[in-house]
Design a protein around this motif. Structure first.
Motif, PDB file in Angstrom:
ATOM      1  N   LEU A 196      -4.719 -14.737 -19.097  1.00  0.00           N
ATOM      2  CA  LEU A 196      -4.113 -13.632 -18.392  1.00  0.00           C
ATOM      3  C   LEU A 196      -4.522 -12.818 -18.881  1.00  0.00           C
ATOM      4  N   ALA A 222     -10.439 -13.321 -21.514  1.00  0.00           N
ATOM      5  CA  ALA A 222     -10.202 -12.496 -19.706  1.00  0.00           C
ATOM      6  C   ALA A 222     -11.636 -11.556 -19.287  1.00  0.00           C
ATOM      7  N   PRO A 223     -11.514 -11.565 -17.589  1.00  0.00           N
ATOM      8  CA  PRO A 223     -10.748 -11.855 -16.785  1.00  0.00           C
ATOM      9  C   PRO A 223     -10.681 -14.017 -16.379  1.00  0.00           C
ATOM     10  N   THR A 224      -9.704 -13.580 -15.547  1.00  0.00           N
ATOM     11  CA  THR A 224      -9.901 -15.419 -15.339  1.00  0.00           C
ATOM     12  C   THR A 224      -9.314 -15.150 -13.795  1.00  0.00           C
ATOM     13  N   ASP A 225      -9.427 -16.156 -13.416  1.00  0.00           N
ATOM     14  CA  ASP A 225      -8.988 -16.593 -11.993  1.00  0.00           C
ATOM     15  C   ASP A 225      -7.230 -16.911 -12.476  1.00  0.00           C
ATOM     16  N   SER A 226      -6.229 -16.553 -11.992  1.00  0.00           N
ATOM     17  CA  SER A 226      -4.629 -16.083 -12.358  1.00  0.00           C
ATOM     18  C   SER A 226      -4.358 -17.679 -12.029  1.00  0.00           C
ATOM     19  N   ALA A 250      -5.448 -20.442 -13.925  1.00  0.00           N
ATOM     20  CA  ALA A 250      -4.879 -20.373 -15.838  1.00  0.00           C
ATOM     21  C   ALA A 250      -3.291 -21.267 -14.998  1.00  0.00           C
ATOM     22  N   LEU A 284       1.584 -13.255 -14.365  1.00  0.00           N
ATOM     23  CA  LEU A 284       0.912 -14.194 -13.145  1.00  0.00           C
ATOM     24  C   LEU A 284       0.935 -13.188 -11.602  1.00  0.00           C
ATOM     25  N   ARG A 330      -0.707 -10.057 -11.307  1.00  0.00           N
ATOM     26  CA  ARG A 330      -2.262 -10.532 -11.476  1.00  0.00           C
ATOM     27  C   ARG A 330      -2.563 -11.290 -10.236  1.00  0.00           C
ATOM     28  N   LEU A 331      -1.601 -11.728  -9.183  1.00  0.00           N
ATOM     29  CA  LEU A 331      -2.182 -12.208  -7.882  1.00  0.00           C
ATOM     30  C   LEU A 331      -1.887 -11.378  -7.001  1.00  0.00           C
TER      31      LEU A 331
END
Length: 348
Positions: free
Chosen positions: A186, A225-229, A232, A271, A274-275
């Motif tokens: 993340l 990052a960034p990445t799809d939470s 991950a 997490l 981030r969502l």
């Protein structure tokens, strides 16, 4: 649950009223420091001039991890199941802390290797352990959603019981490795930035853990990052970490204050944020963990912890230790006299 659903807005009128009350209490402005801030923040969360913590609720989520096969923990996986019985039997640290603070404690199995259900433990198994994320994704998208749902369901139980503070905790051998890997994904950091001693591995063990995390991040395309939470979480997370995030999100959506524990709970909080960034408004942070990667998580969450006791046990112990501090902040805010009530001159 829908992790992206709107969170409940804080009550800014209650915050303003609490701030005004603090200015009238018989003390120099700001002299109670963070205790004043806590009371004002809780006022905005609870939507009242005089917030209280009467019914704290603690949900401990337990799960096992396939990455334990890589030798990242000083303890065998059997300890996860053994600790479930210790939690409900009253012998664990969190059991003592819950009794002393009057908190409701529940233990939830979301994915342990326990051969049969442990009496007194809520059964919400997604699967018996995640897969070894050094070789394949830890879980499927459906399993990640099931973990989030288990956390949301625990939050709903707390609300039904009249809880006014939600605390999440965790148990799972190798879950510091999963939490570090998820946080690295993340934050776009290498394993060495967040890998720590966990249950007590030595320096060589920490280095091995960091290398395993780097290998997993590369395997799953998470090295920057960034990445799809959710990706991950599926790739390197744990069922208990997903459940914690689901509980935090559900609490924010319902308007219940959350007290976040240490490193693993911090990864789950990251997490959740981030969502759904609005979830951050409903989080208080209990303590600065001695786990080496926790400071980076606190910075990422712009969080100032309440306590610094060099704790790194997990199982919500640091958060439970902070409950009396929240109560004292509320008691001071409600119980102190104003300058007018006490007949004391106010220079303001």
């Amino acid at each position: 649950m829908n992790p992206h659903a709107a969170v409940k807005p804080l009550d800014e009128a209650a915050r303003a009223a609490a701030l005004a009350r603090q200015a009238q209490l018989t003390k120099p402005a700001g002299s109670l420091g963070r205790l004043e801030e806590i009371a004002i923040q809780l006022a905005a969360m609870q939507g009242t001039l005089l917030p209280r913590i009467h019914h704290p609720w603690i949900s401990i989520f337990a799960a096992d991890h396939g990455v334990a096969d890589e030798g990242v923990s000083a303890f065998p996986q059997a300890v996860t199941q053994q600790m479930l019985a210790n939690f409900v039997g009253g012998g664990a640290a969190i059991s003592v802390l819950a009794r002393e603070t009057g908190a409701t404690l529940e233990v939830i199995d979301v994915g342990t290797l326990a051969p049969s259900p442990v009496a007194g433990v809520v059964q919400a198994q997604v699967r018996r352990s995640t897969a070894n994320f050094c070789r394949q994704p830890a879980m499927s998208a459906a399993q990640a959603q099931a973990a989030l749902d288990a956390g949301a369901t625990a939050c709903a139980r707390a609300r039904t019981a009249g809880a006014d503070l939600f605390i999440g905790g965790e148990m799972g051998i190798a879950n510091t490795t999963a939490a570090a890997a998820l946080a690295c994904a993340l934050l776009g950091l290498p394993g060495a930035a967040l890998a720590g001693a966990g249950t007590g591995v030595d320096h060589a063990g920490v280095a091995r853990k960091a290398a395993l995390i780097d290998r997993a991040l590369a395997l799953h395309g998470l090295a920057s990052a960034p990445t799809d939470s959710l990706h991950a979480l599926c790739a390197v997370g744990g069922f208990e970490i997903g459940a914690l995030a689901g509980a935090y999100l559900a609490a924010a959506q319902a308007g219940m204050p959350v007290l976040v524990d240490g490193f693993i709970c911090g990864a789950a909080a990251l997490l959740a944020v981030r969502l759904n960034p609005g979830a951050r408004d409903w989080m208080l942070f209990a303590h600065a963990s001695a786990e080496s990667g926790h400071a980076a998580l606190l910075r990422a969450l712009d969080a100032q912890p309440l306590l610094a006791l060099d704790m790194r046990l997990g199982e919500a112990s640091g958060a439970a230790a902070a409950i009396p501090l929240l109560r004292l902040a509320c008691a001071l805010h409600a119980g102190m006299a104003t300058f007018a009530e006490a007949g004391v001159a106010n220079n303001a």
